[in-house]
Design an enzyme around this catalytic site. Structure first.
Site, PDB file in Angstrom:
ATOM      1  N   CYS A 117     -59.884  32.373  28.630  1.00  0.00           N
ATOM      2  CA  CYS A 117     -61.274  32.836  28.708  1.00  0.00           C
ATOM      3  C   CYS A 117     -61.416  34.103  29.537  1.00  0.00           C
ATOM      4  CB  CYS A 117     -62.123  31.718  29.282  1.00  0.00           C
ATOM      5  SG  CYS A 117     -61.762  30.143  28.488  1.00  0.00           S
ATOM      6  N   HIS A 257     -68.375  33.585  32.678  1.00  0.00           N
ATOM      7  CA  HIS A 257     -67.776  32.865  31.553  1.00  0.00           C
ATOM      8  C   HIS A 257     -68.458  31.506  31.437  1.00  0.00           C
ATOM      9  CE1 HIS A 257     -65.252  30.604  29.020  1.00  0.00           C
ATOM     10  NE2 HIS A 257     -64.640  29.947  29.984  1.00  0.00           N
ATOM     11  N   ASN A 287     -68.338  26.431  25.203  1.00  0.00           N
ATOM     12  CA  ASN A 287     -67.344  27.346  25.767  1.00  0.00           C
ATOM     13  C   ASN A 287     -66.660  28.069  24.605  1.00  0.00           C
ATOM     14  OD1 ASN A 287     -65.020  28.505  26.812  1.00  0.00           O
ATOM     15  ND2 ASN A 287     -64.506  26.758  28.113  1.00  0.00           N
TER      16      ASN A 287
HETATM   17  O1  UT7 Z   1     -62.467  27.566  29.870  1.00  0.00           O
HETATM   18  C1  UT7 Z   1     -61.763  26.548  30.562  1.00  0.00           C
HETATM   19  C2  UT7 Z   1     -61.939  25.226  29.863  1.00  0.00           C
HETATM   20  N1  UT7 Z   1     -61.994  24.063  30.655  1.00  0.00           N
HETATM   21  C3  UT7 Z   1     -62.930  23.769  31.593  1.00  0.00           C
HETATM   22  O2  UT7 Z   1     -63.762  24.551  31.984  1.00  0.00           O
HETATM   23  C4  UT7 Z   1     -62.868  22.362  32.122  1.00  0.00           C
HETATM   24  C5  UT7 Z   1     -63.361  22.208  33.536  1.00  0.00           C
HETATM   25  N2  UT7 Z   1     -63.586  20.806  33.815  1.00  0.00           N
HETATM   26  C6  UT7 Z   1     -64.709  20.181  33.392  1.00  0.00           C
HETATM   27  O3  UT7 Z   1     -65.575  20.823  32.843  1.00  0.00           O
HETATM   28  C7  UT7 Z   1     -64.841  18.689  33.652  1.00  0.00           C
HETATM   29  O4  UT7 Z   1     -63.787  18.253  34.443  1.00  0.00           O
HETATM   30  C8  UT7 Z   1     -64.904  17.882  32.319  1.00  0.00           C
HETATM   31  C9  UT7 Z   1     -66.218  18.157  31.603  1.00  0.00           C
HETATM   32  C10 UT7 Z   1     -63.743  18.218  31.416  1.00  0.00           C
HETATM   33  C11 UT7 Z   1     -64.856  16.381  32.638  1.00  0.00           C
HETATM   34  O5  UT7 Z   1     -65.880  16.016  33.559  1.00  0.00           O
HETATM   35  P1  UT7 Z   1     -65.556  15.067  34.806  1.00  0.00           P
HETATM   36  O6  UT7 Z   1     -66.833  14.783  35.477  1.00  0.00           O
HETATM   37  O7  UT7 Z   1     -64.479  15.722  35.599  1.00  0.00           O
HETATM   38  O8  UT7 Z   1     -65.078  13.734  34.096  1.00  0.00           O
HETATM   39  P2  UT7 Z   1     -63.665  12.985  34.211  1.00  0.00           P
HETATM   40  O9  UT7 Z   1     -62.551  13.841  33.725  1.00  0.00           O
HETATM   41  O10 UT7 Z   1     -63.580  12.440  35.568  1.00  0.00           O
HETATM   42  O11 UT7 Z   1     -63.838  11.821  33.172  1.00  0.00           O
HETATM   43  C12 UT7 Z   1     -64.760  10.797  33.379  1.00  0.00           C
HETATM   44  C13 UT7 Z   1     -64.645   9.781  32.257  1.00  0.00           C
HETATM   45  C14 UT7 Z   1     -63.221   9.374  31.914  1.00  0.00           C
HETATM   46  O12 UT7 Z   1     -63.244   7.971  31.694  1.00  0.00           O
HETATM   47  P3  UT7 Z   1     -62.691   6.961  32.810  1.00  0.00           P
HETATM   48  O13 UT7 Z   1     -61.262   7.324  32.992  1.00  0.00           O
HETATM   49  O14 UT7 Z   1     -63.531   7.212  34.026  1.00  0.00           O
HETATM   50  O15 UT7 Z   1     -62.939   5.626  32.192  1.00  0.00           O
HETATM   51  C15 UT7 Z   1     -62.947  10.047  30.600  1.00  0.00           C
HETATM   52  O16 UT7 Z   1     -62.053   9.341  29.772  1.00  0.00           O
HETATM   53  O17 UT7 Z   1     -65.192  10.322  31.048  1.00  0.00           O
HETATM   54  C16 UT7 Z   1     -64.298  10.067  29.973  1.00  0.00           C
HETATM   55  N3  UT7 Z   1     -64.455  11.108  28.968  1.00  0.00           N
HETATM   56  C17 UT7 Z   1     -65.417  11.061  28.025  1.00  0.00           C
HETATM   57  N4  UT7 Z   1     -66.372  10.154  27.738  1.00  0.00           N
HETATM   58  C18 UT7 Z   1     -67.195  10.430  26.715  1.00  0.00           C
HETATM   59  C19 UT7 Z   1     -63.739  12.258  28.827  1.00  0.00           C
HETATM   60  N5  UT7 Z   1     -64.227  12.959  27.798  1.00  0.00           N
HETATM   61  C20 UT7 Z   1     -65.264  12.247  27.273  1.00  0.00           C
HETATM   62  C21 UT7 Z   1     -66.148  12.456  26.206  1.00  0.00           C
HETATM   63  N6  UT7 Z   1     -67.097  11.533  25.961  1.00  0.00           N
HETATM   64  N7  UT7 Z   1     -66.097  13.577  25.440  1.00  0.00           N
END
Ligand code: UT7
Length: 330
Positions: A117, A257, A287
Protein backbone atom coordinates in the site's frame (compact mmCIF):
# COMPACT_ATOMS: atom_id res chain seq x y z
CA UNK A 1 8.35 36.66 -21.20
CA UNK A 2 8.19 32.92 -20.56
CA UNK A 3 6.07 31.82 -17.56
CA UNK A 4 8.12 30.22 -14.82
CA UNK A 5 7.70 26.45 -14.63
CA UNK A 6 7.81 24.41 -11.42
CA UNK A 7 7.82 20.63 -11.10
CA UNK A 8 4.71 19.39 -9.37
CA UNK A 9 1.49 17.45 -9.84
CA UNK A 10 -0.31 18.63 -12.98
CA UNK A 11 -3.33 16.34 -12.78
CA UNK A 12 -5.03 13.65 -10.72
CA UNK A 13 -7.44 10.87 -11.63
CA UNK A 14 -9.00 7.68 -10.32
CA UNK A 15 -11.11 4.76 -11.43
CA UNK A 16 -13.26 2.39 -9.41
CA UNK A 17 -15.04 -0.58 -10.99
CA UNK A 18 -18.84 -0.59 -11.04
CA UNK A 19 -19.54 -3.81 -9.14
CA UNK A 20 -20.31 -3.21 -5.46
CA UNK A 21 -19.69 -5.99 -2.93
CA UNK A 22 -21.35 -5.25 0.44
CA UNK A 23 -20.59 -6.79 3.82
CA UNK A 24 -23.89 -8.66 3.55
CA UNK A 25 -22.72 -10.10 0.21
CA UNK A 26 -19.61 -11.40 2.04
CA UNK A 27 -21.76 -12.83 4.84
CA UNK A 28 -23.49 -15.01 2.24
CA UNK A 29 -20.17 -16.50 1.18
CA UNK A 30 -18.15 -16.86 4.40
CA UNK A 31 -18.62 -16.94 8.17
CA UNK A 32 -18.67 -13.19 8.82
CA UNK A 33 -21.18 -10.40 9.42
CA UNK A 34 -21.79 -6.76 8.57
CA UNK A 35 -21.50 -6.03 12.28
CA UNK A 36 -18.03 -7.64 12.63
CA UNK A 37 -16.61 -5.99 9.51
CA UNK A 38 -18.07 -2.57 10.35
CA UNK A 39 -16.91 -2.45 13.95
CA UNK A 40 -13.46 -3.95 13.25
CA UNK A 41 -12.68 -2.01 10.06
CA UNK A 42 -15.22 0.74 9.30
CA UNK A 43 -15.82 -0.85 5.88
CA UNK A 44 -19.37 -1.25 4.56
CA UNK A 45 -18.77 -2.01 0.89
CA UNK A 46 -16.00 -2.20 -1.68
CA UNK A 47 -15.75 -2.26 -5.48
CA UNK A 48 -14.68 -5.38 -7.38
CA UNK A 49 -13.56 -5.49 -11.00
CA UNK A 50 -15.77 -7.19 -13.56
CA UNK A 51 -14.66 -10.64 -14.73
CA UNK A 52 -13.36 -9.20 -18.01
CA UNK A 53 -11.43 -6.31 -16.42
CA UNK A 54 -7.70 -6.58 -15.71
CA UNK A 55 -5.16 -4.40 -13.89
CA UNK A 56 -4.18 -2.62 -17.10
CA UNK A 57 -7.85 -1.71 -17.77
CA UNK A 58 -8.16 -0.08 -14.34
CA UNK A 59 -4.77 1.62 -14.71
CA UNK A 60 -5.57 3.04 -18.16
CA UNK A 61 -8.95 4.36 -17.01
CA UNK A 62 -7.36 6.23 -14.07
CA UNK A 63 -4.50 7.47 -16.28
CA UNK A 64 -6.95 8.95 -18.82
CA UNK A 65 -8.64 10.90 -16.00
CA UNK A 66 -5.29 12.24 -14.78
CA UNK A 67 -4.20 13.22 -18.31
CA UNK A 68 -7.49 15.06 -18.90
CA UNK A 69 -7.14 16.81 -15.55
CA UNK A 70 -3.57 17.85 -16.44
CA UNK A 71 -4.73 19.02 -19.85
CA UNK A 72 -2.10 16.99 -21.68
CA UNK A 73 -2.29 14.17 -24.21
CA UNK A 74 -0.66 10.73 -24.14
CA UNK A 75 2.05 11.80 -26.63
CA UNK A 76 3.29 14.38 -24.11
CA UNK A 77 4.13 11.66 -21.55
CA UNK A 78 7.89 11.07 -21.20
CA UNK A 79 7.88 8.27 -18.64
CA UNK A 80 5.47 5.89 -16.88
CA UNK A 81 5.73 4.41 -13.39
CA UNK A 82 3.16 1.90 -12.16
CA UNK A 83 2.92 0.89 -8.49
CA UNK A 84 1.12 -2.42 -8.07
CA UNK A 85 1.22 -5.69 -6.19
CA UNK A 86 -1.41 -7.21 -8.50
CA UNK A 87 0.18 -6.80 -11.95
CA UNK A 88 -1.28 -7.60 -15.35
CA UNK A 89 1.35 -10.38 -15.60
CA UNK A 90 4.54 -11.10 -13.66
CA UNK A 91 6.56 -10.52 -16.84
CA UNK A 92 6.39 -8.09 -18.49
CA UNK A 93 5.19 -5.48 -16.09
CA UNK A 94 1.90 -3.57 -16.13
CA UNK A 95 3.64 -0.39 -17.33
CA UNK A 96 4.38 -2.05 -20.69
CA UNK A 97 0.68 -2.73 -21.27
CA UNK A 98 -0.27 0.78 -20.15
CA UNK A 99 2.26 2.39 -22.53
CA UNK A 100 0.84 0.45 -25.45
CA UNK A 101 -2.83 0.93 -24.54
CA UNK A 102 -2.48 4.69 -24.05
CA UNK A 103 -0.51 5.05 -27.29
CA UNK A 104 2.42 6.69 -25.49
CA UNK A 105 5.73 7.01 -27.45
CA UNK A 106 8.34 4.28 -26.68
CA UNK A 107 9.39 6.03 -23.47
CA UNK A 108 10.81 4.38 -20.32
CA UNK A 109 7.99 2.60 -18.46
CA UNK A 110 8.41 0.43 -15.41
CA UNK A 111 6.63 -1.02 -12.38
CA UNK A 112 7.47 -0.50 -8.75
CA UNK A 113 6.11 -3.70 -7.27
CA UNK A 114 5.94 -5.34 -3.90
CA UNK A 115 5.80 -2.36 -1.57
CA UNK A 116 2.11 -2.95 -0.98
CA UNK A 117 0.00 0.00 0.00
CA UNK A 118 3.03 2.33 0.25
CA UNK A 119 3.66 1.99 -3.50
CA UNK A 120 1.98 5.17 -4.74
CA UNK A 121 3.83 7.59 -2.48
CA UNK A 122 7.17 5.91 -3.25
CA UNK A 123 6.42 6.08 -7.00
CA UNK A 124 5.30 9.70 -6.75
CA UNK A 125 8.60 10.71 -5.17
CA UNK A 126 10.59 8.76 -7.79
CA UNK A 127 8.51 10.51 -10.48
CA UNK A 128 9.36 13.91 -8.98
CA UNK A 129 13.10 13.13 -9.22
CA UNK A 130 12.74 11.89 -12.80
CA UNK A 131 10.68 14.93 -13.77
CA UNK A 132 13.21 17.29 -12.20
CA UNK A 133 16.04 15.59 -14.06
CA UNK A 134 14.87 16.59 -17.50
CA UNK A 135 11.66 18.58 -17.20
CA UNK A 136 9.77 15.42 -18.06
CA UNK A 137 6.06 14.64 -17.75
CA UNK A 138 5.89 11.44 -15.72
CA UNK A 139 2.66 9.46 -15.47
CA UNK A 140 2.36 7.72 -12.09
CA UNK A 141 -0.31 5.07 -11.64
CA UNK A 142 -1.22 2.90 -8.66
CA UNK A 143 -3.51 -0.02 -9.38
CA UNK A 144 -4.74 -3.01 -7.43
CA UNK A 145 -7.08 -5.74 -8.59
CA UNK A 146 -6.85 -7.61 -5.33
CA UNK A 147 -10.18 -9.43 -5.68
CA UNK A 148 -8.68 -11.54 -8.51
CA UNK A 149 -5.64 -12.72 -6.55
CA UNK A 150 -6.83 -13.01 -2.96
CA UNK A 151 -8.23 -16.05 -1.16
CA UNK A 152 -12.03 -15.61 -1.10
CA UNK A 153 -12.34 -18.19 1.70
CA UNK A 154 -9.91 -16.51 4.13
CA UNK A 155 -12.12 -14.28 6.26
CA UNK A 156 -9.12 -12.81 8.09
CA UNK A 157 -8.09 -10.92 4.97
CA UNK A 158 -10.64 -11.07 2.14
CA UNK A 159 -13.21 -8.70 3.66
CA UNK A 160 -10.64 -5.90 3.91
CA UNK A 161 -9.86 -5.28 0.27
CA UNK A 162 -11.29 -3.57 -2.80
CA UNK A 163 -10.18 -2.89 -6.38
CA UNK A 164 -9.27 0.56 -7.72
CA UNK A 165 -6.71 2.63 -9.58
CA UNK A 166 -5.43 6.15 -9.08
CA UNK A 167 -3.05 8.27 -11.15
CA UNK A 168 -1.12 11.53 -11.21
CA UNK A 169 0.87 13.40 -13.83
CA UNK A 170 4.07 14.90 -12.44
CA UNK A 171 5.88 17.49 -14.53
CA UNK A 172 6.70 21.14 -15.14
CA UNK A 173 3.85 23.63 -15.14
CA UNK A 174 3.10 27.26 -14.33
CA UNK A 175 0.92 26.44 -11.34
CA UNK A 176 1.17 22.77 -10.30
CA UNK A 177 0.27 21.13 -6.98
CA UNK A 178 3.62 21.63 -5.23
CA UNK A 179 5.46 18.68 -3.69
CA UNK A 180 7.01 20.34 -0.64
CA UNK A 181 8.78 17.40 1.05
CA UNK A 182 8.84 13.62 1.14
CA UNK A 183 10.14 10.97 3.53
CA UNK A 184 10.12 7.16 3.39
CA UNK A 185 11.54 4.20 5.24
CA UNK A 186 11.70 0.42 5.40
CA UNK A 187 12.03 -2.14 8.19
CA UNK A 188 12.69 -5.42 6.39
CA UNK A 189 12.83 -7.33 9.68
CA UNK A 190 9.01 -7.01 9.63
CA UNK A 191 8.61 -8.59 6.16
CA UNK A 192 6.92 -11.62 7.70
CA UNK A 193 3.94 -9.77 9.20
CA UNK A 194 2.36 -9.11 5.81
CA UNK A 195 3.48 -11.21 2.88
CA UNK A 196 2.54 -13.46 0.00
CA UNK A 197 5.34 -15.99 0.10
CA UNK A 198 4.57 -18.31 -2.78
CA UNK A 199 5.36 -17.54 -6.41
CA UNK A 200 8.92 -16.29 -5.87
CA UNK A 201 12.19 -18.21 -5.53
CA UNK A 202 11.62 -19.12 -1.88
CA UNK A 203 8.41 -21.02 -2.55
CA UNK A 204 8.27 -21.46 -6.35
CA UNK A 205 4.93 -21.73 -8.07
CA UNK A 206 4.38 -25.49 -8.40
CA UNK A 207 1.32 -27.66 -8.83
CA UNK A 208 1.60 -28.72 -5.17
CA UNK A 209 1.80 -25.10 -3.99
CA UNK A 210 -1.16 -24.17 -6.14
CA UNK A 211 -3.22 -27.15 -4.89
CA UNK A 212 -2.53 -26.00 -1.33
CA UNK A 213 -3.71 -22.51 -2.32
CA UNK A 214 -0.34 -21.00 -1.32
CA UNK A 215 -0.34 -18.59 -4.28
CA UNK A 216 -3.27 -16.78 -2.66
CA UNK A 217 -2.31 -17.22 0.97
CA UNK A 218 -1.67 -13.71 2.26
CA UNK A 219 0.04 -14.03 5.62
CA UNK A 220 -1.14 -11.18 7.83
CA UNK A 221 -0.49 -10.70 11.52
CA UNK A 222 -3.34 -8.23 11.84
CA UNK A 223 -2.61 -6.81 15.26
CA UNK A 224 1.10 -6.33 14.60
CA UNK A 225 0.36 -4.71 11.24
CA UNK A 226 -2.09 -2.45 13.05
CA UNK A 227 0.51 -1.40 15.64
CA UNK A 228 3.28 -0.83 13.09
CA UNK A 229 0.94 1.14 10.83
CA UNK A 230 -0.06 3.56 13.58
CA UNK A 231 3.51 3.98 14.81
CA UNK A 232 5.13 4.41 11.38
CA UNK A 233 2.47 6.65 9.80
CA UNK A 234 2.47 8.89 12.87
CA UNK A 235 6.28 9.22 12.84
CA UNK A 236 6.42 9.74 9.06
CA UNK A 237 3.86 12.55 9.35
CA UNK A 238 5.95 14.34 11.97
CA UNK A 239 9.17 13.77 10.02
CA UNK A 240 7.88 15.20 6.75
CA UNK A 241 6.39 18.23 8.52
CA UNK A 242 9.75 18.90 10.23
CA UNK A 243 11.52 18.56 6.88
CA UNK A 244 9.19 21.18 5.35
CA UNK A 245 9.44 23.42 8.43
CA UNK A 246 5.68 23.23 9.02
CA UNK A 247 3.36 22.23 11.84
CA UNK A 248 0.31 19.99 11.72
CA UNK A 249 -1.90 22.99 12.52
CA UNK A 250 -0.99 24.50 9.17
CA UNK A 251 -2.11 21.36 7.29
CA UNK A 252 -5.61 21.63 5.82
CA UNK A 253 -6.22 17.91 5.28
CA UNK A 254 -4.47 14.60 5.97
CA UNK A 255 -5.11 11.91 3.36
CA UNK A 256 -3.83 8.58 4.73
CA UNK A 257 -3.72 5.12 3.22
CA UNK A 258 -7.20 3.72 3.83
CA UNK A 259 -6.33 0.45 5.58
CA UNK A 260 -8.82 0.34 8.42
CA UNK A 261 -11.01 3.00 10.05
CA UNK A 262 -9.61 2.16 13.47
CA UNK A 263 -6.02 2.58 12.25
CA UNK A 264 -6.96 6.03 10.91
CA UNK A 265 -8.59 7.00 14.22
CA UNK A 266 -5.52 5.81 16.13
CA UNK A 267 -3.15 7.79 13.87
CA UNK A 268 -5.30 10.92 14.32
CA UNK A 269 -5.26 10.43 18.08
CA UNK A 270 -1.49 9.91 18.14
CA UNK A 271 -0.97 13.12 16.15
CA UNK A 272 -3.65 15.11 17.98
CA UNK A 273 -5.41 15.67 14.67
CA UNK A 274 -9.07 16.74 14.74
CA UNK A 275 -11.40 14.29 12.95
CA UNK A 276 -12.49 16.87 10.35
CA UNK A 277 -8.91 17.16 9.10
CA UNK A 278 -8.66 13.44 8.34
CA UNK A 279 -10.05 12.27 5.00
CA UNK A 280 -11.56 8.79 4.82
CA UNK A 281 -13.48 6.88 2.16
CA UNK A 282 -12.84 3.45 3.74
CA UNK A 283 -16.59 2.94 4.30
CA UNK A 284 -17.31 2.75 0.57
CA UNK A 285 -14.09 1.41 -0.96
CA UNK A 286 -12.26 -0.67 1.68
CA UNK A 287 -8.51 -1.05 1.46
CA UNK A 288 -7.49 -0.62 -2.19
CA UNK A 289 -3.77 -1.09 -1.55
CA UNK A 290 -1.45 1.28 -3.40
CA UNK A 291 -4.48 2.85 -5.17
CA UNK A 292 -6.01 4.06 -1.92
CA UNK A 293 -4.05 7.34 -1.52
CA UNK A 294 -4.55 8.66 -5.09
CA UNK A 295 -8.21 7.56 -5.03
CA UNK A 296 -8.82 9.34 -1.71
CA UNK A 297 -6.88 12.43 -2.83
CA UNK A 298 -8.83 12.68 -6.10
CA UNK A 299 -12.15 12.28 -4.28
CA UNK A 300 -11.22 14.75 -1.51
CA UNK A 301 -10.51 17.40 -4.14
CA UNK A 302 -13.70 16.58 -6.09
CA UNK A 303 -15.73 16.88 -2.89
CA UNK A 304 -14.35 20.37 -2.23
CA UNK A 305 -12.34 19.27 0.81
CA UNK A 306 -9.19 20.87 -0.64
CA UNK A 307 -8.89 24.51 -1.71
CA UNK A 308 -6.23 26.36 -3.66
CA UNK A 309 -3.21 26.99 -1.43
CA UNK A 310 -4.06 24.23 1.06
CA UNK A 311 -1.18 22.14 2.44
CA UNK A 312 -2.24 18.47 2.27
CA UNK A 313 -0.38 15.64 4.00
CA UNK A 314 -0.30 12.15 2.46
CA UNK A 315 0.79 9.20 4.64
CA UNK A 316 0.94 5.48 3.93
CA UNK A 317 2.40 2.15 4.99
CA UNK A 318 2.61 -1.21 3.32
CA UNK A 319 4.06 -4.72 3.28
CA UNK A 320 7.82 -4.66 3.66
CA UNK A 321 7.37 -3.04 6.14
CA UNK A 322 7.45 0.28 4.21
CA UNK A 323 6.14 3.71 5.09
CA UNK A 324 6.10 7.07 3.35
CA UNK A 325 4.75 10.60 3.74
CA UNK A 326 4.52 13.46 1.28
CA UNK A 327 3.48 17.03 1.83
CA UNK A 328 1.67 18.87 -0.98
CA UNK A 329 0.46 22.42 -1.48
CA UNK A 330 -2.51 22.80 -3.83
O1 UT7 B 1 -2.85 -2.48 4.03
C1 UT7 B 1 -2.48 -3.37 5.07
C2 UT7 B 1 -3.54 -4.43 5.25
N1 UT7 B 1 -3.77 -4.91 6.55
C3 UT7 B 1 -4.21 -4.19 7.61
O2 UT7 B 1 -4.31 -2.99 7.62
C4 UT7 B 1 -4.58 -5.01 8.82
C5 UT7 B 1 -4.41 -4.30 10.13
N2 UT7 B 1 -5.11 -5.03 11.17
C6 UT7 B 1 -6.45 -4.91 11.32
O3 UT7 B 1 -7.06 -4.12 10.64
C7 UT7 B 1 -7.13 -5.77 12.38
O4 UT7 B 1 -6.17 -6.44 13.13
C8 UT7 B 1 -8.14 -6.76 11.74
C9 UT7 B 1 -9.34 -6.01 11.18
C10 UT7 B 1 -7.49 -7.59 10.65
C11 UT7 B 1 -8.66 -7.72 12.83
O5 UT7 B 1 -9.21 -7.00 13.93
P1 UT7 B 1 -8.85 -7.41 15.43
O6 UT7 B 1 -9.66 -6.56 16.32
O7 UT7 B 1 -7.37 -7.34 15.57
O8 UT7 B 1 -9.42 -8.88 15.52
P2 UT7 B 1 -8.63 -10.24 15.83
O9 UT7 B 1 -7.59 -10.53 14.81
O10 UT7 B 1 -8.22 -10.19 17.24
O11 UT7 B 1 -9.76 -11.32 15.65
C12 UT7 B 1 -10.85 -11.37 16.51
C13 UT7 B 1 -11.73 -12.55 16.13
C14 UT7 B 1 -10.98 -13.85 15.88
O12 UT7 B 1 -11.75 -14.88 16.48
P3 UT7 B 1 -11.30 -15.52 17.88
O13 UT7 B 1 -9.95 -16.10 17.63
O14 UT7 B 1 -11.29 -14.39 18.85
O15 UT7 B 1 -12.38 -16.51 18.14
C15 UT7 B 1 -11.04 -14.03 14.39
O16 UT7 B 1 -11.05 -15.37 13.98
O17 UT7 B 1 -12.44 -12.27 14.92
C16 UT7 B 1 -12.34 -13.39 14.05
N3 UT7 B 1 -12.42 -12.94 12.67
C17 UT7 B 1 -13.60 -12.70 12.06
N4 UT7 B 1 -14.88 -12.84 12.45
C18 UT7 B 1 -15.84 -12.50 11.58
C19 UT7 B 1 -11.40 -12.64 11.82
N5 UT7 B 1 -11.91 -12.22 10.66
C20 UT7 B 1 -13.27 -12.25 10.76
C21 UT7 B 1 -14.32 -11.94 9.89
N6 UT7 B 1 -15.58 -12.07 10.33
N7 UT7 B 1 -14.10 -11.47 8.64
Amino acid sequence: MATEQTIGILGLGAYTPERIMTNDDWAELIDTSDEWITTRTGIKRRRFAADDETSADLAVAAAREALADAGITADEIDEIVVATDTPEMYTPDTAAFVQDRLGVRPVPAFDMAGSGCAGFLLALDVARCRAEEGGKNVLVIAVELISRLMNWADRDTCVLFGDAAGAAVVGPGPNPIEMLAAVAGTDGSKAGILCLEAGGTRVPFTLEAAKAGLHKKLVMHGREVFREAVHRMGDAAREVLAKAGMTLDEVALVVPHQANGRILDAVAKRLGLPAEKLYSNIRDYGNTGSASVPLALTQAREQGRIRKGDPVLLISFGAGFHWAALLLRF
